[in-house]
Design an enzyme around this catalytic site. Sequence first.
Site, PDB file in Angstrom:
ATOM      1  N   HIS A 187       0.938  -1.335  -0.028  1.00  0.00           N
ATOM      2  CA  HIS A 187      -0.011   0.337   0.024  1.00  0.00           C
ATOM      3  C   HIS A 187       0.762   1.207  -0.220  1.00  0.00           C
ATOM      4  O   HIS A 187       0.331   2.359   0.101  1.00  0.00           O
ATOM      5  CB  HIS A 187      -0.890  -0.245   1.215  1.00  0.00           C
ATOM      6  CG  HIS A 187      -1.973   0.847   1.154  1.00  0.00           C
ATOM      7  ND1 HIS A 187      -2.404   1.943   2.019  1.00  0.00           N
ATOM      8  CD2 HIS A 187      -3.174   1.139   0.194  1.00  0.00           C
ATOM      9  CE1 HIS A 187      -3.339   2.480   1.735  1.00  0.00           C
ATOM     10  NE2 HIS A 187      -3.936   2.060   0.798  1.00  0.00           N
ATOM     11  N   LYS A 189       3.351   4.423  -1.074  1.00  0.00           N
ATOM     12  CA  LYS A 189       3.256   5.406  -2.021  1.00  0.00           C
ATOM     13  C   LYS A 189       4.328   6.438  -2.082  1.00  0.00           C
ATOM     14  O   LYS A 189       4.618   7.154  -1.170  1.00  0.00           O
ATOM     15  CB  LYS A 189       1.909   6.279  -2.214  1.00  0.00           C
ATOM     16  CG  LYS A 189       0.639   5.652  -2.189  1.00  0.00           C
ATOM     17  CD  LYS A 189      -0.233   5.468  -1.311  1.00  0.00           C
ATOM     18  CE  LYS A 189      -1.488   4.913  -1.608  1.00  0.00           C
ATOM     19  NZ  LYS A 189      -2.301   4.179  -0.728  1.00  0.00           N
ATOM     20  N   ASP A 194      16.303  11.440  -8.175  1.00  0.00           N
ATOM     21  CA  ASP A 194      17.662  11.724  -7.821  1.00  0.00           C
ATOM     22  C   ASP A 194      18.135  11.617  -6.526  1.00  0.00           C
ATOM     23  O   ASP A 194      19.069  12.373  -6.149  1.00  0.00           O
ATOM     24  CB  ASP A 194      18.057  13.139  -8.447  1.00  0.00           C
ATOM     25  CG  ASP A 194      18.119  12.859 -10.051  1.00  0.00           C
ATOM     26  OD1 ASP A 194      18.355  11.742 -10.378  1.00  0.00           O
ATOM     27  OD2 ASP A 194      17.921  14.132 -10.519  1.00  0.00           O
ATOM     28  N   HIS A 426      -9.841  10.989   1.900  1.00  0.00           N
ATOM     29  CA  HIS A 426      -8.972   9.886   1.604  1.00  0.00           C
ATOM     30  C   HIS A 426      -7.648  10.301   2.299  1.00  0.00           C
ATOM     31  O   HIS A 426      -6.838   9.449   2.277  1.00  0.00           O
ATOM     32  CB  HIS A 426      -8.639   9.787   0.151  1.00  0.00           C
ATOM     33  CG  HIS A 426      -7.981   8.483  -0.212  1.00  0.00           C
ATOM     34  ND1 HIS A 426      -6.792   8.246  -0.639  1.00  0.00           N
ATOM     35  CD2 HIS A 426      -8.404   7.325  -0.414  1.00  0.00           C
ATOM     36  CE1 HIS A 426      -6.313   7.272  -0.951  1.00  0.00           C
ATOM     37  NE2 HIS A 426      -7.345   6.416  -0.836  1.00  0.00           N
ATOM     38  N   LYS A 428      -4.713  10.483   5.405  1.00  0.00           N
ATOM     39  CA  LYS A 428      -4.364   9.489   6.385  1.00  0.00           C
ATOM     40  C   LYS A 428      -3.497  10.354   7.218  1.00  0.00           C
ATOM     41  O   LYS A 428      -2.132  10.572   6.886  1.00  0.00           O
ATOM     42  CB  LYS A 428      -3.924   8.165   6.081  1.00  0.00           C
ATOM     43  CG  LYS A 428      -5.049   7.472   4.918  1.00  0.00           C
ATOM     44  CD  LYS A 428      -3.989   7.544   3.817  1.00  0.00           C
ATOM     45  CE  LYS A 428      -4.514   6.599   2.574  1.00  0.00           C
ATOM     46  NZ  LYS A 428      -5.822   6.534   2.614  1.00  0.00           N
ATOM     47  N   ASP A 433      -0.584  16.210  20.471  1.00  0.00           N
ATOM     48  CA  ASP A 433      -0.325  17.433  21.396  1.00  0.00           C
ATOM     49  C   ASP A 433       0.074  18.487  20.574  1.00  0.00           C
ATOM     50  O   ASP A 433       1.064  19.183  21.000  1.00  0.00           O
ATOM     51  CB  ASP A 433       0.958  16.863  22.392  1.00  0.00           C
ATOM     52  CG  ASP A 433       0.476  15.848  23.083  1.00  0.00           C
ATOM     53  OD1 ASP A 433      -0.747  15.541  23.238  1.00  0.00           O
ATOM     54  OD2 ASP A 433       1.313  15.047  23.768  1.00  0.00           O
TER      55      ASP A 433
END
Length: 530
Positions: A187, A189, A194, A426, A428, A433
């Site tokens: 999952h 991404k 470079d 979508h 996450k 704190d």
Amino acid sequence: MSDRFDPGTVSDGFDPGRLSIVAVALCCALFVALLGGCAPLPSLENRTISTVPRDTADTRLGRRIEPLAAAHPGKSGIHPLADSLDAFAARVLLARAADRSLDIQYYIWRKDTTGMLLFRELYAAAERGVRVRLLLDDNNTQDLDPTLVALESHPNIEVRLFNPFAIRWPRALGFLTDFSRLNRRMHNKSFTADNQATIIGGRNVGDEYFGATDGLLFSDLDVLAVGPIVDDVSTDFDRYWASDSSYPADRLLQAADPGALDELARVSFGLDQHPEIAPYLRAVSRTAFMDSLTAGKLPLEWANMRMVSDDPAKGLGKAEREQMMPVQLLEALGRPSTEVALISPYFVPTALGVDAFVALAARGVKVHILTNSLEATDVSVVHSGYAHRRKPLLEGGVELYEMRRLSPEPEEGRAGPFGSSPSSLHAKTIAVDRSRVFIGSFNFDPRSTWLNTELGFVIESPALADRIEDLFLGPIVQNVYRVKLSESGELYWLEQRGDETVRHDTEPGTGILLRAWIGFLSLLPIEWML
């Protein structure tokens, strides 16, 4: 279409109407298995060995970034990419700026407008001598085989597939004999150029993630990062590239037809002339992000950062507990003392998670959780894993917010109907704190915890944490339902419409059949797969 995994249909969502198709596929699978028709995976022997280039200070990106990093020793620079057009532009510009290498890792890569536009950027980079390594999870590549094998035929492009399907079609057949492996997906991404700049976060590659469709859009969050954290991402990519789950595409796919790469280039470079695509590209070119980056004035926040990532052995069920994302994430975020703000589109806390959040609230920690409402989610089966946990969370003092299915007014500068498309959460992220923030691919559910591999950053940034916490006190109020408990212990939803507060006694925007379906699913022992 989301980045959720559905083993029943080998697609991205759950549609009970497809159950008959799944049943037929499983019957076919049983028939094939009885005939001994199980296709083996190819050997990994003699795979090419490659690693990220470390000596990239003399590249265009290196000459611009390394002096900035030297002025902030030990820290990495970040720029949040909340806007979908900015997120697409950032990937295009990184691909065009690369001189030595592009290392790219995704769960989903669509064969749609933005997917093909980014494929052409990889091709263009390879044409000028850049080494391109593309690692895709194989769960969502069913329409991409001809494209991937065409790209693989370029001498500067190598494609690998993570936990691939040996049977290319129909893929559902693979689950009968290899479910344990195929139920585990990559999952992660990341998009790295470079070893100098990288993009990580929640977005996959597809029109719904980049504001290029009049269908459902995803409200998401990535970060562009430079500095020492990039080397950590590159090292992590290398271990995934060399893992026992990563198979060279040319060992699984039929050889490309002569001229396939030329045809791919012709089609992708002709996209600019399509009347429905040109407005989108103009909108991308006019973003403030493009102006700032091309002028060398992109604002960066320099902060201490830590990468958290699953061991790729998790893809085969072989990772040790301490090598898994949740353990690293809890350690990096530390023990909350005042506030926790969690945003997750697919939130399945399980009984253990409920106990943990309630324990925080009992200690006086303010716990705010935002997820999709039933009307907004694109994967209703996952909502079933959350819905029956709401009451104990609310009883324990946790505040719950559910994103409405939004249809905003068209934004100035947006192409065609894209600005008025309905959207679904979508992103996450979690802020602790008002000082530490996690941004990445982790969905705060059992699938992300135990089955899928994940990647993200923990960033020590009070400014970024403040922005996330303040969402719950300001703009978010106009876009969510606040879930509450009545004196009789029944759920209700409060919606703010300007100065008016509207109460809903059933889940807003849903019908009785959908609610009954969710109630039924919540009784099934499927939470571990959600």
